[in-house]
Design a protein around this motif. Structure first.
Motif, PDB file in Angstrom:
ATOM      1  N   UNK A   1       9.468  -6.163  -5.689  1.00 39.37           N
ATOM      2  CA  UNK A   1       9.280  -6.735  -4.394  1.00 39.37           C
ATOM      3  C   UNK A   1       8.392  -6.104  -3.421  1.00 39.37           C
ATOM      4  N   UNK A   2       7.643  -5.289  -4.019  1.00 34.76           N
ATOM      5  CA  UNK A   2       6.964  -4.359  -2.952  1.00 34.76           C
ATOM      6  C   UNK A   2       6.115  -5.053  -1.970  1.00 34.76           C
ATOM      7  N   UNK A   3       5.362  -5.702  -2.304  1.00 35.30           N
ATOM      8  CA  UNK A   3       4.571  -6.517  -1.277  1.00 35.30           C
ATOM      9  C   UNK A   3       5.442  -7.377  -0.414  1.00 35.30           C
ATOM     10  N   UNK A   4       6.289  -8.177  -0.777  1.00 41.94           N
ATOM     11  CA  UNK A   4       7.243  -8.935   0.106  1.00 41.94           C
ATOM     12  C   UNK A   4       8.166  -8.060   1.028  1.00 41.94           C
ATOM     13  N   UNK A   5       8.238  -6.991   0.749  1.00 47.63           N
ATOM     14  CA  UNK A   5       9.320  -6.076   1.317  1.00 47.63           C
ATOM     15  C   UNK A   5       8.309  -5.595   2.353  1.00 47.63           C
TER      16      UNK A   5
ATOM     17  N   UNK B   1       0.826  -1.244  -0.026  1.00 49.15           N
ATOM     18  CA  UNK B   1      -0.062  -0.003  -0.009  1.00 49.15           C
ATOM     19  C   UNK B   1       1.021   1.307   0.168  1.00 49.15           C
ATOM     20  N   UNK B   2       1.912   1.027   0.825  1.00 47.62           N
ATOM     21  CA  UNK B   2       2.792   2.440   0.731  1.00 47.62           C
ATOM     22  C   UNK B   2       3.471   2.625  -0.650  1.00 47.62           C
ATOM     23  N   UNK B   3       3.864   1.730  -1.434  1.00 54.88           N
ATOM     24  CA  UNK B   3       4.691   2.048  -2.567  1.00 54.88           C
ATOM     25  C   UNK B   3       3.612   2.416  -3.700  1.00 54.88           C
TER      26      UNK B   3
END
Length: 787
Positions: free
Chosen positions: A34-38, A2-4
């Motif tokens: 890898x936004x969700x994973x990070x 969500x932040x990304x």
């Protein structure tokens, strides 16, 4: 993720700031794919100052590399082929970069995520409340003003740089022409050896040429002097603007950050925005240093070609002014990022972190400075701020109090992490009046020395921690916390250490108590108006106070935590802190569920319950016991048919809940049916009940503790059907009732005191007493079983 998603919507300077977070140390493509994973990893669970967490960091690094490799393998097609190669390269790059220092990867990603969250939050705040209008709030407007001023300063600094180069070029040409004039004069002097006829002709030509050059030199000298004065005037304007910008950042923004840090000690929001402050301070340092170098070059040009006029004095003044500006910047940006604990127990390990906000920009890390921590008294702190000598005295001895500042390239921060300090001893001063040791304030002073510009400037910097109260035993923690809370809540910026008002308005104190309470509960549910009225009635010992009455009332420190409440042996704060301690350890979920009213006195509880059906109960804090909570319920009077009474159970404390939880105790009491006003108790508490015990294992049956209130347990004439219960034939609703945990009936024992402990001072003949006990019938509890 969500932040990304929100970060990609940033615009203008915010977008530029977000993009600047990434580079070779952490490519933006890795963040994107890898936004969700990070965002799903527990980066904050890793303590960067704890070497033992390096294994956690290593696992996160390995997982990140594996995710990148997995992502690369799933790329197909022509475009996917290029992306596959790129992601594979990034996986290898990150592995080689951070394999030996995985904590640096965690530091880098935490910095990125926190910065993105801040930028997104600021962008959201920038949207007006009027249905998405473009009105900026005051915070965003101030930040926009700061950024706009920086742009103006950047432009003016570039202009003076261009003017300086122009001046240097003109001066170099002037010197060339001046040398030409000297050459003409030398030629004129050498004409004496030339025949008269030729000498006259050449002399006339040279004199004409000399006159032309000298006229040009005269005009150019005036032009150069004007250039110099104009440049000095522009530098004066730039310095004035730099000083205003620095005052805004250091005396307002940084002071506000320090204030938020202090309120965080009372449970206020954690102080954010330090990275923003650092970026501003670094911009200031960069601009100040550029202007200082320009002024130094202007001084050199003036010395190279002295011209009549006030230029030398002007440049000396400019040099002095800009040195003062950069000195103020460096000394003010040596700050404590992580404060030491404000209640400091001797012989106990503690940590702290100091940071130099301009250290990276001024390349201080090229020769890493060492920081030393010492503890000083309130009087010594006053002397330090007045620049009075304290003969380097300290008020105690801190072990492991030296640390070298480290530069973290991924975040650009220069900081010193004191991980294992310990206060070995403390030297106290003479106390004043009724002041106790838990009211005496100290501070941890951090000091260092370093140079910038190749030892061109040397700085000796000091910074003081928030006031700390030193204790030697855990029993002093309660009163020490009161001193800290009062200081954090009511300290004013720029005060003399560590002056606080002796009296404050009650609403101000309510705000501090509410902040502390919410922090201890980790909940948004704080103290409502009714709670605050109750607290005012307790604090001022008046049951007639209402919400309007106390708005202008004041409370002194003595009333808060020096004088005992009427008829009690504890102060107002000690009672309130006892409530928080009980709630924090055992009852936090019940408070957050709204199951505990808490701040209700006995008479209020009676008035509330008498209008409700029998079996309705509520939970309120004990008036007579620190850290106690009682159950009040309405029921029939067993001694008088048709009469209803409100009963109050003996208060529970932390000791009781360490044996059996509140939810299980309420479950045990069948006469408690509805939580006030009308909620079935199982609906509220069932999710906290302890699961039933498992069946017998290896031939043994596990025992179970259950709470019994004899007066409200139906007598059972069949002993074999369950545990025996007994009804008190003369109950008193105004007296709290004992709770039995054993399966046997209570025994009147002269050897036991009122709290159920052996009274050793009044011991009888122990042998005779034991013999008497053994002769007592066991009420058929074992039904003929043999031991």
């Amino acid at each position: 993720m969500a932040v990304w998603i929100q970060a990609q919507q940033l615009q203008g300077d915010a977008l530029h700031q977000m993009q600047s977070l990434y580079g070779q140390h952490f490519p933006i493509e890795v963040r994107h794919y890898l936004a969700q994973w990070i965002e799903g990893q527990l980066w904050d669970s890793v303590e960067l100052e704890n070497p033992q967490d390096e294994l956690k960091a290593k696992r996160l690094l390995d997982s990140l590399v594996q995710e990148l490799q997995r992502k690369a393998e799933h790329q197909v097609g022509e475009d996917g082929f290029l992306l596959k190669i790129k992601l594979g390269h990034y996986a290898s790059q990150l592995k080689s970069t951070y394999d030996r220092c995985p904590l640096e990867l965690v530091r880098c990603i935490k910095h990125i995520l926190h910065s993105e969250q801040r930028l997104v939050q600021e962008a959201n705040n920038a949207v007006g409340s009027g249905g998405g209008g473009g009105t900026m709030d005051s915070l965003s407007q101030r930040h926009q003003q700061i950024n706009q001023t920086f742009e103006e300063l950047r432009v003016s600094t570039q202009e003076t740089e261009n003017e300086l180069r122009k001046l240097q070029h003109n001066q170099e040409y002037f010197i060339i022409q001046y040398q030409e004039n000297l050459r003409i004069q030398a030629q004129l002097s050498s004409l004496s050896a030339v025949p008269a006829e030729e000498r006259t002709q050449r002399e006339t030509s040279l004199q004409a040429k000399r006159a032309t050059v000298e006229a040009w030199l005269t005009r150019e000298a005036n032009t150069l002097q004007k250039y110099r004065l104009d440049l000095a005037e522009k530098h004066q304007k730039t310095l004035s603007q730099l000083r205003k910008q620095q005052t805004l950042i250091l005396d307002e923004e940084l002071i506000q950050w320090k204030r938020r840090q202090q309120l965080a000690g009372n449970g206020g929001p954690t102080e954010g925005g330090l990275d923003v402050l650092q970026s501003w301070c670094e911009k200031l340092a960069d601009l100040i240093w550029q202007n200082r170098q320009q002024i130094r070059r202007a001084e050199h040009l003036t010395q190279q070609l002295p011209l009549p006029g006030p230029m030398e004095e002007l440049l000396t003044k400019l040099n002095s002014d800009i040195t003062d500006i950069i000195s103020a910047l460096v000394t003010s940006t040596f700050i404590i990022e992580k404060q030491p604990p404000q209640v400091l127990k001797t012989q106990t390990k503690f940590a702290a972190t100091v940071r130099l906000l301009v250290g990276g920009k001024l390349n201080v890390h090229m020769n890493p400075p060492q920081v030393k921590a010492v503890i000083v008294s309130e009087q010594q702190a006053k002397a330090l701020l007045k620049n009075e000598s304290t003969r380097n005295d300290s008020s105690g001895e801190i072990l492991n109090n030296n640390c070298v500042m480290e530069y973290h390239r991924t975040t650009g921060t220069l900081s010193a992490h004191f991980r294992n300090m310990s206060l070995k001893r403390i030297k106290r001063s003479d106390r004043r009046g009724a002041e106790s040791v838990t009211e005496e304030k100290f501070t941890v002073m951090f000091e260092s020395q370093f140079s910038v510009g190749g030892n061109e400037l040397v700085f000796h910097v000091k910074t003081l921690s928030l006031p700390v109260v030193v204790i030697v035993h855990g029993s002093q923690d309660n009163n020490a916390t009161a001193t800290v809370l009062w200081d954090n809540a009511f300290a004013e910026p720029g005060r003399v250490p560590f002056v606080v008002p002796d009296k404050v308005l009650w609403p101000q104190l309510c705000e501090a108590l509410d902040m502390k309470y919410k922090a201890e509960m980790h909940s948004a549910r704080g103290l409502c108006d009714d709670n605050l009225v109750f607290l005012a009635q307790k604090a001022f010992s008046s049951a007639s106070i209402n919400q309007e009455d106390y708005r202008n009332m004041t409370m002194s420190w003595a009333q808060f935590n020096r004088e005992s409440l009427p008829g009690r042996n504890f102060t107002f704060w000690q009672w309130f802190d006892g409530v928080m301690e009980l709630m924090k350890k055992h009852l936090k979920p019940h408070w957050n569920d709204g199951a505990i009213l808490g701040f209700v006195n006995k008479q209020q509880a009676q008035d509330m319950l008498m209008s409700k059906p029998n079996g309705t109960f509520l939970l309120r804090f004990s008036d007579s016991e620190i850290g106690g909570i009682t159950i009040a319920w309405v029921a029939e009077n067993p001694n008088k048919a048709g009469e209803r009474l409100v009963w109050n159970l003996m208060p529970y404390t932390t000791k009781d809940f360490s044996i059996r939880s509140l939810a299980d105790r309420i479950s045990d009491l069948n006469h408690l049916m509805f939580l006030y006003p009308d909620r079935p108790k199982d609906e509220v508490f069932s999710k906290y009940y302890t699961p039933p015990l498992s069946k017998a294992v290896d031939g043994y049956v596990k025992p179970q503790i259950k709470q019994v209130v004899p007066e409200f347990t139906t007598p059972n004439p069949e002993p074999s059907s369950g545990n025996p219960t007994y009804m008190d034939q003369a109950p008193s609703p105004s007296v709290a009732h004992p709770i039995n945990f054993a399966i046997f009936p209570p025994i009147s024992d002269p050897m036991m005191d009122a709290d159920g402990e052996f009274d050793l001072e009044d011991t009888m003949d122990v042998a005779r007493h034991v013999e008497e006990l053994l002769r007592r019938p066991m009420a058929n509890q074992w039904d003929g079983q043999q031991s």
